[in-house]
Design a protein around this motif. Structure first.
Motif, PDB file in Angstrom:
ATOM      1  N   GLY A  63     -57.405   5.383 110.472  1.00  0.00           N
ATOM      2  CA  GLY A  63     -57.139   5.560 109.058  1.00  0.00           C
ATOM      3  C   GLY A  63     -55.449   5.438 108.632  1.00  0.00           C
ATOM      4  O   GLY A  63     -54.421   6.146 107.265  1.00  0.00           O
ATOM      5  N   LYS A  64     -54.697   4.130 110.037  1.00  0.00           N
ATOM      6  CA  LYS A  64     -53.297   4.632 109.590  1.00  0.00           C
ATOM      7  C   LYS A  64     -53.240   3.613 107.868  1.00  0.00           C
ATOM      8  O   LYS A  64     -52.386   4.018 107.180  1.00  0.00           O
ATOM      9  CB  LYS A  64     -52.700   3.268 110.681  1.00  0.00           C
ATOM     10  N   SER A  65     -54.151   2.356 107.468  1.00  0.00           N
ATOM     11  CA  SER A  65     -53.980   1.612 106.397  1.00  0.00           C
ATOM     12  C   SER A  65     -53.835   3.290 104.945  1.00  0.00           C
ATOM     13  O   SER A  65     -53.538   3.432 104.020  1.00  0.00           O
ATOM     14  CB  SER A  65     -54.634   0.788 105.769  1.00  0.00           C
ATOM     15  N   VAL A  66     -55.236   4.259 105.541  1.00  0.00           N
ATOM     16  CA  VAL A  66     -55.746   4.812 104.187  1.00  0.00           C
ATOM     17  C   VAL A  66     -54.810   5.744 103.767  1.00  0.00           C
ATOM     18  O   VAL A  66     -54.334   6.330 103.147  1.00  0.00           O
ATOM     19  CB  VAL A  66     -57.309   4.911 104.328  1.00  0.00           C
ATOM     20  N   THR A  67     -54.235   6.203 104.942  1.00  0.00           N
ATOM     21  CA  THR A  67     -52.399   6.945 105.402  1.00  0.00           C
ATOM     22  C   THR A  67     -51.576   6.659 104.600  1.00  0.00           C
ATOM     23  O   THR A  67     -51.844   7.512 103.859  1.00  0.00           O
ATOM     24  CB  THR A  67     -52.243   7.755 106.244  1.00  0.00           C
ATOM     25  N   ALA A  68     -51.342   5.462 104.634  1.00  0.00           N
ATOM     26  CA  ALA A  68     -50.309   5.308 103.929  1.00  0.00           C
ATOM     27  C   ALA A  68     -50.501   4.812 102.173  1.00  0.00           C
ATOM     28  O   ALA A  68     -49.854   4.892 101.676  1.00  0.00           O
ATOM     29  CB  ALA A  68     -49.978   3.869 104.512  1.00  0.00           C
ATOM     30  N   GLN A  69     -51.993   4.341 102.344  1.00  0.00           N
ATOM     31  CA  GLN A  69     -51.942   4.217 100.611  1.00  0.00           C
ATOM     32  C   GLN A  69     -51.842   5.325  99.997  1.00  0.00           C
ATOM     33  O   GLN A  69     -51.757   5.349  99.089  1.00  0.00           O
ATOM     34  CB  GLN A  69     -53.247   3.099 100.608  1.00  0.00           C
ATOM     35  N   THR A  70     -52.409   6.087 100.571  1.00  0.00           N
ATOM     36  CA  THR A  70     -52.767   7.597  99.500  1.00  0.00           C
ATOM     37  C   THR A  70     -51.307   7.640  99.278  1.00  0.00           C
ATOM     38  O   THR A  70     -50.880   8.949  98.344  1.00  0.00           O
ATOM     39  CB  THR A  70     -53.144   8.878 100.938  1.00  0.00           C
ATOM     40  N   ILE A  71     -50.315   8.256 100.717  1.00  0.00           N
ATOM     41  CA  ILE A  71     -49.116   8.564 100.232  1.00  0.00           C
ATOM     42  C   ILE A  71     -48.728   7.502  98.618  1.00  0.00           C
ATOM     43  O   ILE A  71     -47.756   8.429  97.695  1.00  0.00           O
ATOM     44  CB  ILE A  71     -48.474   7.506 101.673  1.00  0.00           C
TER      45      ILE A  71
END
Length: 122
Positions: A63-71
């Motif tokens: 979920g690292k990339s999904v978290t960054a993309q959401t931010i």
């Protein structure tokens, strides 16, 4: 992928020492697929003050990339959907901002360097 957050050295709009520049509170993101719901981010919390660096580590698919993309506000919605949480930039919830308000922050105050950045340049 790395998310870069401003180091606020400007005289106007200074944050008090210890005041978070970015806070992620109980963030939940899921994807609706034909096979059902995939929970990609489930309760992420962190806080970053001006001048601090945060490293987010985890296995592939954690979920690292999904978290960054959401931010950043660049997660494709749909199929992605934020179901819970807050992303506070300087105390303002980015999830409640208009696209115009987010665009003013993205690139100037918050940026993301993709893992394979050279292939993204054209």
């Amino acid at each position: 992928m790395t998310t870069v957050i401003e180091n606020n050295n400007q005289k106007s709009g200074r944050l008090e020492v210890g005041t978070p520049l970015l806070e992620v509170k109980d963030l939940h993101v899921e994807f609706h697929t034909r096979d059902g719901v995939a929970k990609a981010v489930n309760g992420v919390n962190y806080s970053v003050a001006a001048g601090e660096t945060l490293a987010v580590l985890g296995e592939s698919g954690s979920g690292k990339s999904v978290t960054a993309q959401t931010i950043m506000g660049i997660l494709d919605m749909p199929p992605g959907k934020v179901t819970q949480g807050e992303i506070l930039y300087r105390g303002q919830d980015m999830l409640k901002m208009s696209n115009e308000e987010r665009r003013k922050i993205r690139g100037r105050k918050i940026a993301m360097i993709f893992q394979d950045a050279l292939s993204a340049l054209n």
